[in-house]
Design a protein around this motif. Structure first.
Motif, PDB file in Angstrom:
ATOM      1  N   LEU A 297       0.804  -1.222   0.000  1.00 46.13           N
ATOM      2  CA  LEU A 297       0.000   0.000   0.000  1.00 46.13           C
ATOM      3  C   LEU A 297       0.837   1.272   0.000  1.00 46.13           C
ATOM      4  CD1 LEU A 297      -2.739  -0.907   2.656  1.00 46.13           C
ATOM      5  CD2 LEU A 297      -3.009  -0.872   0.169  1.00 46.13           C
ATOM      6  N   VAL A 298       1.928   1.290   0.770  1.00 44.61           N
ATOM      7  CA  VAL A 298       2.687   2.522   0.982  1.00 44.61           C
ATOM      8  C   VAL A 298       4.177   2.212   0.965  1.00 44.61           C
ATOM      9  CG1 VAL A 298       0.829   3.565   2.337  1.00 44.61           C
ATOM     10  CG2 VAL A 298       2.635   2.285   3.517  1.00 44.61           C
ATOM     11  N   GLY A 299       5.000   3.261   1.101  1.00 43.41           N
ATOM     12  CA  GLY A 299       6.443   3.093   1.218  1.00 43.41           C
ATOM     13  C   GLY A 299       7.212   3.373  -0.048  1.00 43.41           C
ATOM     14  N   SER A 300       6.548   3.343  -1.194  1.00 41.02           N
ATOM     15  CA  SER A 300       7.176   3.697  -2.466  1.00 41.02           C
ATOM     16  C   SER A 300       6.099   4.230  -3.397  1.00 41.02           C
ATOM     17  CB  SER A 300       7.887   2.490  -3.102  1.00 41.02           C
ATOM     18  OG  SER A 300       6.957   1.477  -3.430  1.00 41.02           O
ATOM     19  N   ILE A 301       6.536   4.895  -4.448  1.00 40.44           N
ATOM     20  CA  ILE A 301       5.609   5.447  -5.436  1.00 40.44           C
ATOM     21  C   ILE A 301       5.612   4.512  -6.628  1.00 40.44           C
ATOM     22  CG2 ILE A 301       5.124   7.419  -6.943  1.00 40.44           C
ATOM     23  CD1 ILE A 301       6.462   9.222  -4.874  1.00 40.44           C
TER      24      ILE A 301
ATOM     25  N   LYS B  52      -0.323   1.423  -5.706  1.00 41.97           N
ATOM     26  CA  LYS B  52      -0.197   1.826  -4.309  1.00 41.97           C
ATOM     27  C   LYS B  52      -0.994   3.100  -4.049  1.00 41.97           C
ATOM     28  CE  LYS B  52       4.200  -0.364  -3.200  1.00 41.97           C
ATOM     29  NZ  LYS B  52       5.445  -0.242  -2.411  1.00 41.97           N
ATOM     30  N   LEU B  53      -1.204   3.370  -2.763  1.00 42.64           N
ATOM     31  CA  LEU B  53      -1.901   4.586  -2.369  1.00 42.64           C
ATOM     32  C   LEU B  53      -1.038   5.813  -2.663  1.00 42.64           C
ATOM     33  CD1 LEU B  53      -3.315   3.264   1.012  1.00 42.64           C
ATOM     34  CD2 LEU B  53      -4.658   3.818  -1.032  1.00 42.64           C
ATOM     35  N   ALA B  54      -1.672   6.900  -3.070  1.00 42.94           N
ATOM     36  CA  ALA B  54      -0.960   8.113  -3.475  1.00 42.94           C
ATOM     37  C   ALA B  54      -0.628   8.951  -2.240  1.00 42.94           C
ATOM     38  CB  ALA B  54      -1.795   8.904  -4.469  1.00 42.94           C
ATOM     39  N   ASP B  55       0.317   8.457  -1.439  1.00 41.85           N
ATOM     40  CA  ASP B  55       0.760   9.119  -0.212  1.00 41.85           C
ATOM     41  C   ASP B  55       2.170   9.663  -0.446  1.00 41.85           C
ATOM     42  OD1 ASP B  55      -1.576   8.069   0.742  1.00 41.85           O
ATOM     43  OD2 ASP B  55      -0.663   6.813   2.282  1.00 41.85           O
ATOM     44  N   PHE B  56       2.336  10.978  -0.364  1.00 35.37           N
ATOM     45  CA  PHE B  56       3.599  11.612  -0.718  1.00 35.37           C
ATOM     46  C   PHE B  56       4.039  12.595   0.360  1.00 35.37           C
ATOM     47  CE2 PHE B  56       1.049  11.521  -4.825  1.00 35.37           C
ATOM     48  CZ  PHE B  56       1.495  10.270  -5.211  1.00 35.37           C
ATOM     49  N   VAL B  57       5.338  12.933   0.304  1.00 34.54           N
ATOM     50  CA  VAL B  57       5.880  14.035   1.077  1.00 34.54           C
ATOM     51  C   VAL B  57       6.568  14.992   0.122  1.00 34.54           C
ATOM     52  CG1 VAL B  57       8.066  12.823   1.575  1.00 34.54           C
ATOM     53  CG2 VAL B  57       7.325  14.686   3.055  1.00 34.54           C
TER      54      VAL B  57
END
Length: 569
Positions: A497-501, A505-510
């Motif tokens: 789900l997370v940890g890389s683009i 995966k979910l579109a979770d960014f910094v």
């Protein structure tokens, strides 16, 4: 939300197939394509093209070992932080005391969180000293480690303890004067609970305090975290925060083995992508800063340890174990057949020996040896290459605590322990070289939620004061960044789900102000700043989130305060 293609100066993906990109295509909350703008348009031809205007878009940071809700209740307003990163010296602490006295209603109890004898360079206060500062204002100070509490005579009188002093609970104790009366100190969880619980239940909006800590983590760049002291009574609070618009965190939970329900399944209305129970947590030993970690080598007799009240004759050693081997076996054999991921807090080398012995036998007894169980070791301050090699062979994940080295490094090397053991504290290189899956964590609120500082510390071995100890234990930027993103997600069983683009995966960014790979490692903390985060393809609006939580009726969440006192690590 409409389909979008997001662009940035560069996109750092932490995905080996496409390590760098120009754009990310997002449909709903999910990544559809990563690559050039043309690649993304081919996947989403009708998408809106959005220039984020940021230098770097990277995967949101993952906190594999945190305590987000209870950290908020224990450290956010109306509590005041005196933690060493907010108040470096005892003089700074006294200024905060003075401000609190001057700016709050005289009838309001005062709460200060984050005292540390080692870093503040001041002996743990007793009631006599606090009475001279606060007079008849009810005052409580919690130790940053979570293992101590300090209070004045006004609190003692409020609880009726001046005429009827409480007995010492099991595995904890009150400080006492020669005549048996309380001296204003208490140590270990049952006493901390007895002192703080009644005040917590009366002070402030517990849910909003938790939300403020969510915001602190978001400002540090975290988009996924964990609760390593989960109690089912926290569930309603987590549901309320997840339901708020622009919620900034996804949370994985490890229930404490001291509950009656630690092996029960849990489901959440917010859905598995937001809230999930993953495993069971326990503590094989205590905290380095109060002298109760299980180590085979001694604490030093130094000015620092004397101020902190750490007696080398009694501190450390096997007596600091919190469990017998039989107790660990019973817990493991109850949880393992149900598929729970185990997580053992272990700082000292003897605690790591105990944890690995128990893990190896339990994995064999329960036919889990060689499977992808991902059982965990937390902190591992005194861990050696032999410990990490054994963990790797067993398939055990290792989560290290860079903050222990960053804030306490000068004390660890030469004031608390000898150079041989203190200089190599938090042995990043040995852990990575073992082949174990290694992650980095902040353990908030024991340290500020600052993943870039974690990464910089692992890469440079530079402390907050700028000194370097054990430089051979430094790791590469790529290794450290993975430990705070994709490898941390793997430890949480969330790498799908997370940890890389990557697509799917979910579109979770910094958002970052500079490309870390173009920055001098010594300048990472100063130059690589977080300007925002995204969850599910939407930029997080912390004002919206905090405003929404502030409008929630606190009545159904008031219990969080009392439960927080009982759940603090």
């Amino acid at each position: 939300m409409a389909d979008r293609i997001l662009t940035a100066g560069t996109v750092i993906t932490m995905d080996g197939d496409v390590p760098r990109a120009q754009a990310v295509a997002v449909s709903g909350d999910t990544i559809v394509a990563v690559g050039s703008v043309d690649d993304c348009l081919a996947a989403l031809p009708d998408a809106e093209l959005v220039d984020t205007g940021v230098a770097v878009l990277a995967p949101g940071f993952v906190e594999p070992h945190g305590h987000p809700l209870i950290s908020g209740v224990a450290t956010q307003a109306p509590a005041r932080s005196i933690a060493p990163w907010d108040a470096s010296t005892w003089a700074d602490v006294q200024k905060i005391f003075g401000d609190a006295i001057a700016t709050t209603d005289p009838g309001t109890p005062l709460w200060f969180a984050g005292y540390d004898a080692l870093l503040h360079g001041h002996p743990a206060p007793k009631a006599e000293e606090l009475d001279g500062i606060f007079g008849d204002r009810v005052t409580v100070i919690t130790d940053n480690s979570g293992h101590g509490v300090y209070f004045n005579s006004a609190l003692i009188k409020r609880y009726g303890w001046d005429t009827n002093p409480p007995a010492d609970p099991v595995a904890s104790h009150y400080g006492r004067n020669a005549d048996g009366t309380l001296n204003g100190q208490g140590f270990e969880l049952p006493v901390v609970t007895a002192v703080t619980g009644p005040l917590m239940a009366q002070m402030g909006d517990a849910l909003l305090s938790g939300a403020h800590y969510y915001a602190v983590m978001s400002r540090g760049g975290y988009t996924s975290t964990s609760d390593m002291t989960y109690d089912p009574k926290f569930a309603a609070g987590y549901e309320a925060l997840a339901a708020a618009p622009s919620c900034p965190l996804r949370v994985s939970m490890w229930e404490m083995s001291i509950t009656d329900t630690y092996c029960d399944t849990a489901t959440f209305a917010a859905g598995e992508s937001w809230l999930t129970k993953a495993g069971v947590k326990l503590w094989t030993d205590g905290s380095p800063w109060v002298g109760n970690i299980a180590i085979s080598f001694p604490y030093l007799d130094s000015e620092a340890t004397r101020i902190a009240g750490i007696d080398p004759a009694t501190a450390g050693g096997a007596q600091s174990m919190n469990y017998t081997r039989a107790q660990l076996d019973e817990i493991l054999d109850h949880a393992a057949p149900k598929g729970w991921q185990m997580a053992f807090h272990a700082n000292g080398d003897l605690a790591l020996d105990l944890a690995l012995d128990a893990y190896e036998d339990a994995l064999n007894r329960n036919s889990l040896a060689g499977t992808d169980h991902r059982w965990r070791l937390e902190h591992c301050g005194a861990g050696t290459r032999a410990h990490f090699d054994r963990a790797a062979r067993l398939g055990v994940h290792v989560s290290l605590a860079p903050f222990q080295y960053y804030y306490w490094g000068e004390l660890l090397d030469g004031a608390m322990f000898d150079h041989e053991h203190g200089a190599r504290w938090a042995a990043f290189a040995d852990a990575v070289a073992s082949g174990a899956c290694v992650s980095l964590h902040n353990d908030g609120s024991v340290s500020p939620p600052t993943p870039v500082v974690n990464i910089a510390t692992a890469v440079t071995r530079r402390t907050r004061k700028g000194t370097v100890h054990g430089p051979d234990q430094a790791i590469s930027l790529d290794q450290a960044w993975r430990a705070q993103t994709i490898d941390a997600a793997r430890t949480l069983h969330r790498e799908h789900l997370v940890g890389s683009i990557a697509p799917g995966k979910l579109a979770d960014f910094v958002e970052l102000t500079a490309d870390p790979w173009t920055v001098d490692p010594a300048e990472l903390i100063d130059r690589v700043r977080v300007t925002g985060t995204w969850l599910g393809g939407r930029r997080v609006d912390l004002d919206e989130f905090l405003g929404a939580v502030g409008g929630v009726d606190n009545a159904e969440h008031a219990h969080l305060a009392e439960r927080t006192a009982k759940g603090c690590c």
